[in-house]
Scaffold this motif. Structure first.
Motif, PDB file in Angstrom:
ATOM      1  N   ALA A 236       0.797  -1.174   0.000  1.00  0.00           N
ATOM      2  CA  ALA A 236       0.000   0.000   0.000  1.00  0.00           C
ATOM      3  C   ALA A 236       0.836   1.231   0.000  1.00  0.00           C
ATOM      4  O   ALA A 236       1.755   1.366   0.697  1.00  0.00           O
ATOM      5  CB  ALA A 236      -0.818  -0.015   1.225  1.00  0.00           C
TER       6      ALA A 236
ATOM      7  N   GLU B 109       3.160   0.532   5.394  1.00  0.00           N
ATOM      8  CA  GLU B 109       2.349  -0.253   4.476  1.00  0.00           C
ATOM      9  C   GLU B 109       2.339  -1.749   4.816  1.00  0.00           C
ATOM     10  O   GLU B 109       1.296  -2.326   5.073  1.00  0.00           O
ATOM     11  CB  GLU B 109       2.853  -0.068   3.031  1.00  0.00           C
ATOM     12  CG  GLU B 109       3.257   1.345   2.670  1.00  0.00           C
ATOM     13  CD  GLU B 109       2.155   2.373   2.835  1.00  0.00           C
ATOM     14  OE1 GLU B 109       0.987   1.973   2.974  1.00  0.00           O
ATOM     15  OE2 GLU B 109       2.452   3.576   2.828  1.00  0.00           O
TER      16      GLU B 109
ATOM     17  N   LEU C  64      -5.709  -1.196   1.274  1.00  0.00           N
ATOM     18  CA  LEU C  64      -4.615  -0.361   0.793  1.00  0.00           C
ATOM     19  C   LEU C  64      -5.097   1.068   0.571  1.00  0.00           C
ATOM     20  O   LEU C  64      -4.394   2.029   0.869  1.00  0.00           O
ATOM     21  CB  LEU C  64      -4.061  -0.929  -0.512  1.00  0.00           C
ATOM     22  CG  LEU C  64      -3.405  -2.302  -0.436  1.00  0.00           C
ATOM     23  CD1 LEU C  64      -2.759  -2.657  -1.753  1.00  0.00           C
ATOM     24  CD2 LEU C  64      -2.388  -2.346   0.674  1.00  0.00           C
TER      25      LEU C  64
ATOM     26  N   LYS D 135      -3.926   4.572   2.396  1.00  0.00           N
ATOM     27  CA  LYS D 135      -3.571   5.748   1.613  1.00  0.00           C
ATOM     28  C   LYS D 135      -4.345   6.987   2.038  1.00  0.00           C
ATOM     29  O   LYS D 135      -4.001   8.093   1.658  1.00  0.00           O
ATOM     30  CB  LYS D 135      -3.827   5.490   0.131  1.00  0.00           C
ATOM     31  CG  LYS D 135      -2.753   4.701  -0.564  1.00  0.00           C
ATOM     32  CD  LYS D 135      -1.494   5.520  -0.776  1.00  0.00           C
ATOM     33  CE  LYS D 135      -1.647   6.463  -1.957  1.00  0.00           C
ATOM     34  NZ  LYS D 135      -0.390   7.224  -2.198  1.00  0.00           N
TER      35      LYS D 135
END
Length: 477
Positions: free
Chosen positions: A17, A104, A200, A204
């Motif tokens: 991600a 991530e 993901l 973000k």
């Protein structure tokens, strides 16, 4: 369950991600910068190699893959990291690795671990007869459940009860195929917990309930059509079945074992929601990467929930569910490689038409520089069908600019196209989303002769593609 879980979400279900800094976790001033405009396509080769390995080795060299997938992932990661270190230096290499690891990879794998452990502790038992109404009810329930337990969690929870309910039937392949369509894919549309691509997006900066609001109508259209088609097919085939032998009746009553995990599942939802709502403004700087307190608290809570689920669920219950740690170990190794090797692909895409992948950007952008939602939907979907829907989502998220505020605002239809393409079209092949191949393997273990790779695609092309054309005209035309 061994190799049956070859590409767990999880979804496997591929992924890294947001390698670029997001509003939720921006790099501190003075951080090293990777200029994607200066990078050639040669840098993308390790990323393509690991995705092709995940797609092809389990099909054509399953024994090799089962024993050596970690080595393959490590080799692909090394094929990127070593040249990157030589060309770009120690400082930028450390920054990129720290950034993707803390912001991530670890949040992603911790969520998968929690969902996998908790869902693996819930077991449905009882004697259920697989009539068209019962089977359709199973599919509907699994579709609704998948957005909250993840597609892998819902699939692993329900596939064995569905198979048991239909063991006496001659015609049952279609039930497993539609189970993959709905429970293992389309059902995970409504929250970041449902499917890896949406998580993901959450990492973000996409809000938790954005998919619930925007994906709801496309999901309802797809699921309604699929359930209606399934009921018609199953009703026709049911009339051709021989009567169910009376001696196959079971005395086991319906029930749920491992109920504590239902409460723990609610805890997972709460922990993820907390990290999206609570903004204390406290962050820890680690090599120019800001690790925010809310994300750290979320991950600690998820690990605690995982531990509680393991301790509070009986081993007998997990054994009856066929629970194994192998899938999450495999996912952890594979996605570590994917998260690393996708770094240059994201940087190149962020360079726009000035980068080496400018032709891809041009396909999804018109002459006025505006996104073409139809192309985003189909390109994201087609790549998700054969690679993995999570990294594909990430690629096109960044191609669309990677700004969550803009993508949730004036370009919401573009984000919807990317999200729907990744989640829906992961159902097109066995390798599009992690649970697909897992469900196939479990069904074959129970004696169901599932279609081959291309045989399954005949089902998906004949049934899913017309639905996706309808969705294109309704939402993206």
């Amino acid at each position: 369950m061994g190799r049956r879980y070859d590409r767990l979400i999880g979804s496997l279900v591929g992924t890294c991600a947001a390698f670029a800094a997001s509003p939720a976790a921006a790099a501190t001033a003075g951080a090293p910068h990777l200029d994607g405009a200066e990078m050639g396509l040669i840098w993308v080769v390790p990323f393509v190699a690991i995705l092709l390995s995940i797609a092809l080795f389990p099909l054509f060299a399953p024994e090799f893959w089962h024993h050596h997938f970690g080595k393959v992932a490590a080799a692909c990661a090394a094929a990127f990291l070593v040249p990157f270190l030589v060309v770009h230096g120690v400082s930028l290499t450390i920054y990129e690795v720290v950034h993707v690891s803390l912001l991530e990879y670890l949040p992603f794998i911790i969520l998968l671990l929690a969902l996998f452990t908790v869902a693996g502790g819930i077991r449905l038992r009882g004697s259920i007869i697989g009539t068209p109404a019962v089977n359709t009810g199973f599919l509907l329930f699994g579709t609704l459940l998948a957005s909250w337990t993840g597609t892998t969690g819902a699939a692993m929870l329900l596939i064995r009860p569905v198979i048991r309910a239909n063991e006496w039937r001659r015609y049952k392949v279609h039930t497993i195929v539609f189970f993959i369509f709905l429970v293992a894919n389309i059902g995970g549309s409504l929250t970041p917990l449902g499917d890896p691509p949406l998580f993901l997006g959450f990492l973000k900066g996409v809000s938790f309930f954005w998919p619930t609001q925007h994906m709801f109508l496309p999901m309802v259209v797809a699921a309604t059509v699929l359930l209606a088609v399934y009921f018609a097919i199953d009703s026709t085939l049911f009339r051709r079945e021989a009567p169910r032998p009376s001696d196959e009746a079971s005395e086991e009553t319906f029930g749920i074992d491992g109920k504590i995990n239902i409460l723990l599942l609610a805890g997972i939802v709460g922990a993820v929601l907390l990290s999206g709502i609570w903004k204390p403004g406290i962050a820890f700087d680690i090599y120019h990467v800001q690790l925010e307190l809310q994300g750290l608290v979320r991950d600690v809570l998820l690990l605690l929930i995982t531990f509680l689920s393991w301790k509070l669920t009986s081993r007998e219950n997990r054994e009856a569910n066929g629970f194994s740690w192998f899938p999450i170990i495999e996912v952890g190794k594979l996605f570590a490689g994917i998260f690393l090797t996708i770094i240059p692909a994201i940087a190149i895409l962020k360079a726009g038409t000035g980068g080496a992948l400018g032709s891809v950007v041009s396909l999804v952008t018109n002459d006025a520089g505006e996104p073409v939602d139809t192309m985003y939907f189909w390109l994201t979907g087609l790549l998700s069908s054969f690679l993995d829907n999570a990294p594909t989502y990430l690629v096109f998220f960044n191609t669309a600019g990677g700004d969550p505020a803009a993508l949730m605002g004036p370009f919401a239809s573009t984000l919807l196209a990317i999200s729907a393409g990744a989640v829906f079209m992961g159902a097109n092949t066995y390798i599009g989303n992690a649970p697909n191949f897992m469900v196939k393997a479990i069904a074959e273990e129970r004696g169901i002769a599932m279609p081959s790779f291309f045989g399954y695609m005949l089902w998906s092309v004949g049934i899913l593609i017309p639905i996706f054309v309808l969705i294109t005209f309704l939402f993206f035309h």
